[in-house]
Design a protein around this motif. Sequence first.
Motif, PDB file in Angstrom:
ATOM      1  N   HIS A  63     -63.051 -19.377  36.212  1.00  0.00           N
ATOM      2  CA  HIS A  63     -63.269 -18.021  35.719  1.00  0.00           C
ATOM      3  C   HIS A  63     -62.838 -17.038  36.809  1.00  0.00           C
ATOM      4  O   HIS A  63     -63.184 -17.213  37.973  1.00  0.00           O
ATOM      5  CB  HIS A  63     -64.746 -17.824  35.363  1.00  0.00           C
ATOM      6  CG  HIS A  63     -64.984 -16.610  34.542  1.00  0.00           C
ATOM      7  ND1 HIS A  63     -65.011 -15.342  35.076  1.00  0.00           N
ATOM      8  CD2 HIS A  63     -65.197 -16.474  33.216  1.00  0.00           C
ATOM      9  CE1 HIS A  63     -65.235 -14.475  34.114  1.00  0.00           C
ATOM     10  NE2 HIS A  63     -65.354 -15.138  32.978  1.00  0.00           N
ATOM     11  N   PRO A  64     -62.092 -15.981  36.461  1.00  0.00           N
ATOM     12  CA  PRO A  64     -61.592 -15.056  37.487  1.00  0.00           C
ATOM     13  C   PRO A  64     -62.673 -14.207  38.165  1.00  0.00           C
ATOM     14  O   PRO A  64     -62.455 -13.690  39.250  1.00  0.00           O
ATOM     15  CB  PRO A  64     -60.599 -14.170  36.730  1.00  0.00           C
ATOM     16  CG  PRO A  64     -60.958 -14.291  35.293  1.00  0.00           C
ATOM     17  CD  PRO A  64     -61.607 -15.637  35.119  1.00  0.00           C
ATOM     18  N   LEU A 122     -68.260 -34.480  34.621  1.00  0.00           N
ATOM     19  CA  LEU A 122     -67.707 -33.454  35.497  1.00  0.00           C
ATOM     20  C   LEU A 122     -67.924 -32.142  34.759  1.00  0.00           C
ATOM     21  O   LEU A 122     -67.395 -31.955  33.667  1.00  0.00           O
ATOM     22  CB  LEU A 122     -66.225 -33.702  35.762  1.00  0.00           C
ATOM     23  CG  LEU A 122     -65.586 -32.781  36.798  1.00  0.00           C
ATOM     24  CD1 LEU A 122     -64.554 -33.552  37.606  1.00  0.00           C
ATOM     25  CD2 LEU A 122     -64.971 -31.560  36.174  1.00  0.00           C
ATOM     26  N   GLN A 123     -68.748 -31.283  35.343  1.00  0.00           N
ATOM     27  CA  GLN A 123     -69.079 -30.014  34.698  1.00  0.00           C
ATOM     28  C   GLN A 123     -68.689 -28.868  35.607  1.00  0.00           C
ATOM     29  O   GLN A 123     -69.000 -28.880  36.790  1.00  0.00           O
ATOM     30  CB  GLN A 123     -70.579 -29.972  34.398  1.00  0.00           C
ATOM     31  CG  GLN A 123     -70.999 -28.707  33.687  1.00  0.00           C
ATOM     32  CD  GLN A 123     -72.416 -28.797  33.166  1.00  0.00           C
ATOM     33  OE1 GLN A 123     -72.847 -29.837  32.695  1.00  0.00           O
ATOM     34  NE2 GLN A 123     -73.138 -27.697  33.248  1.00  0.00           N
ATOM     35  N   ASP A 124     -67.989 -27.884  35.034  1.00  0.00           N
ATOM     36  CA  ASP A 124     -67.588 -26.715  35.813  1.00  0.00           C
ATOM     37  C   ASP A 124     -68.127 -25.441  35.171  1.00  0.00           C
ATOM     38  O   ASP A 124     -68.668 -25.477  34.073  1.00  0.00           O
ATOM     39  CB  ASP A 124     -66.056 -26.658  35.960  1.00  0.00           C
ATOM     40  CG  ASP A 124     -65.339 -26.446  34.635  1.00  0.00           C
ATOM     41  OD1 ASP A 124     -65.675 -25.483  33.906  1.00  0.00           O
ATOM     42  OD2 ASP A 124     -64.426 -27.226  34.309  1.00  0.00           O
ATOM     43  N   ASN A 125     -67.982 -24.347  35.883  1.00  0.00           N
ATOM     44  CA  ASN A 125     -68.414 -23.046  35.361  1.00  0.00           C
ATOM     45  C   ASN A 125     -67.200 -22.159  35.080  1.00  0.00           C
ATOM     46  O   ASN A 125     -67.244 -20.950  35.223  1.00  0.00           O
ATOM     47  CB  ASN A 125     -69.365 -22.346  36.338  1.00  0.00           C
ATOM     48  CG  ASN A 125     -68.671 -21.941  37.630  1.00  0.00           C
ATOM     49  OD1 ASN A 125     -67.633 -22.495  37.997  1.00  0.00           O
ATOM     50  ND2 ASN A 125     -69.236 -20.969  38.333  1.00  0.00           N
ATOM     51  N   ILE A 156     -63.866 -24.453  27.160  1.00  0.00           N
ATOM     52  CA  ILE A 156     -63.043 -24.829  26.014  1.00  0.00           C
ATOM     53  C   ILE A 156     -63.921 -24.661  24.775  1.00  0.00           C
ATOM     54  O   ILE A 156     -64.927 -25.351  24.638  1.00  0.00           O
ATOM     55  CB  ILE A 156     -62.556 -26.293  26.119  1.00  0.00           C
ATOM     56  CG1 ILE A 156     -61.679 -26.475  27.358  1.00  0.00           C
ATOM     57  CG2 ILE A 156     -61.793 -26.699  24.856  1.00  0.00           C
ATOM     58  CD1 ILE A 156     -61.298 -27.916  27.645  1.00  0.00           C
ATOM     59  N   PRO A 157     -63.562 -23.746  23.888  1.00  0.00           N
ATOM     60  CA  PRO A 157     -64.368 -23.572  22.672  1.00  0.00           C
ATOM     61  C   PRO A 157     -64.426 -24.880  21.877  1.00  0.00           C
ATOM     62  O   PRO A 157     -63.444 -25.635  21.818  1.00  0.00           O
ATOM     63  CB  PRO A 157     -63.613 -22.489  21.886  1.00  0.00           C
ATOM     64  CG  PRO A 157     -62.789 -21.772  22.913  1.00  0.00           C
ATOM     65  CD  PRO A 157     -62.442 -22.811  23.946  1.00  0.00           C
ATOM     66  N   ALA A 158     -65.569 -25.156  21.278  1.00  0.00           N
ATOM     67  CA  ALA A 158     -65.774 -26.404  20.531  1.00  0.00           C
ATOM     68  C   ALA A 158     -64.691 -26.630  19.476  1.00  0.00           C
ATOM     69  O   ALA A 158     -64.247 -27.760  19.269  1.00  0.00           O
ATOM     70  CB  ALA A 158     -67.155 -26.410  19.890  1.00  0.00           C
ATOM     71  N   ASP A 159     -64.235 -25.563  18.846  1.00  0.00           N
ATOM     72  CA  ASP A 159     -63.229 -25.719  17.792  1.00  0.00           C
ATOM     73  C   ASP A 159     -61.824 -25.959  18.339  1.00  0.00           C
ATOM     74  O   ASP A 159     -60.881 -26.145  17.575  1.00  0.00           O
ATOM     75  CB  ASP A 159     -63.248 -24.521  16.842  1.00  0.00           C
ATOM     76  CG  ASP A 159     -62.835 -23.209  17.507  1.00  0.00           C
ATOM     77  OD1 ASP A 159     -62.840 -23.122  18.754  1.00  0.00           O
ATOM     78  OD2 ASP A 159     -62.505 -22.263  16.764  1.00  0.00           O
ATOM     79  N   GLN A 160     -61.665 -25.965  19.675  1.00  0.00           N
ATOM     80  CA  GLN A 160     -60.345 -26.207  20.261  1.00  0.00           C
ATOM     81  C   GLN A 160     -60.294 -27.473  21.118  1.00  0.00           C
ATOM     82  O   GLN A 160     -59.285 -27.745  21.758  1.00  0.00           O
ATOM     83  CB  GLN A 160     -59.915 -24.991  21.080  1.00  0.00           C
ATOM     84  CG  GLN A 160     -59.707 -23.783  20.195  1.00  0.00           C
ATOM     85  CD  GLN A 160     -58.937 -22.680  20.901  1.00  0.00           C
ATOM     86  OE1 GLN A 160     -58.454 -22.830  22.004  1.00  0.00           O
ATOM     87  NE2 GLN A 160     -58.813 -21.557  20.229  1.00  0.00           N
ATOM     88  N   VAL A 161     -61.364 -28.262  21.093  1.00  0.00           N
ATOM     89  CA  VAL A 161     -61.413 -29.492  21.889  1.00  0.00           C
ATOM     90  C   VAL A 161     -60.312 -30.452  21.457  1.00  0.00           C
ATOM     91  O   VAL A 161     -59.627 -31.043  22.294  1.00  0.00           O
ATOM     92  CB  VAL A 161     -62.802 -30.160  21.791  1.00  0.00           C
ATOM     93  CG1 VAL A 161     -62.780 -31.577  22.320  1.00  0.00           C
ATOM     94  CG2 VAL A 161     -63.822 -29.320  22.551  1.00  0.00           C
ATOM     95  N   GLY A 201     -68.522 -22.667  30.953  1.00  0.00           N
ATOM     96  CA  GLY A 201     -67.684 -23.724  31.491  1.00  0.00           C
ATOM     97  C   GLY A 201     -67.484 -24.882  30.546  1.00  0.00           C
ATOM     98  O   GLY A 201     -67.658 -24.768  29.334  1.00  0.00           O
ATOM     99  N   THR A 202     -67.115 -26.016  31.143  1.00  0.00           N
ATOM    100  CA  THR A 202     -66.780 -27.216  30.379  1.00  0.00           C
ATOM    101  C   THR A 202     -67.452 -28.415  31.012  1.00  0.00           C
ATOM    102  O   THR A 202     -67.571 -28.499  32.237  1.00  0.00           O
ATOM    103  CB  THR A 202     -65.245 -27.428  30.387  1.00  0.00           C
ATOM    104  OG1 THR A 202     -64.627 -26.285  29.769  1.00  0.00           O
ATOM    105  CG2 THR A 202     -64.839 -28.681  29.634  1.00  0.00           C
TER     106      THR A 202
END
Length: 162
Positions: free
Chosen positions: A67-68, A87-90, A94-99, A146-147
């Motif tokens: 995130h910028p 692996l989790q980032d902030n 990724i929106p659920a509908d674009q996974v 995040g993801t």
Amino acid sequence: FPVTIICVLDPEGCFLGSVMVDLLDDWKKRDPEATFQVHPLPWAPISVTHAHTLLDSLLDNAVKFKHPQRPLTVNIGYSLEDNAVYLQDNGIGIPADQVELALSLFGRLHGRSEQYPGHGLGLAICQKMVQNVKGHLSIQPATPEGTRVVIQIPGFSMIGVS
């Protein structure tokens, strides 16, 4: 066009924590403001080379899609309950509908841009590598942002991990 991605079970396997330590030396230099929190990781029945490729690609995505407006934080660990590495980032998430698109070959959520370079191959290659060893890779929105990438490979073991 057909793409062959090879990752096979390796009875010698490797300790993912050792692979991650080697990778983080380089990633900390690339993004000195980022925080990488690594919790104990299991032994995995894949080669060091394949583990390196898999984890490096996931770290690359975390750094690339940070995130910028905030410093990047990445948590890497293992859930015994789920027998899964996460692996989790902030980052931007990724929106659920674009996974599904994110996991497809050449799937780019942001089109071609200098802000988010790449070809849309990283997550697709990771998924194929994990599938080739009868495992599963999933992507979930992280809370609060995040993801979260979750990897399950049969044969993960915490025996010998300190």
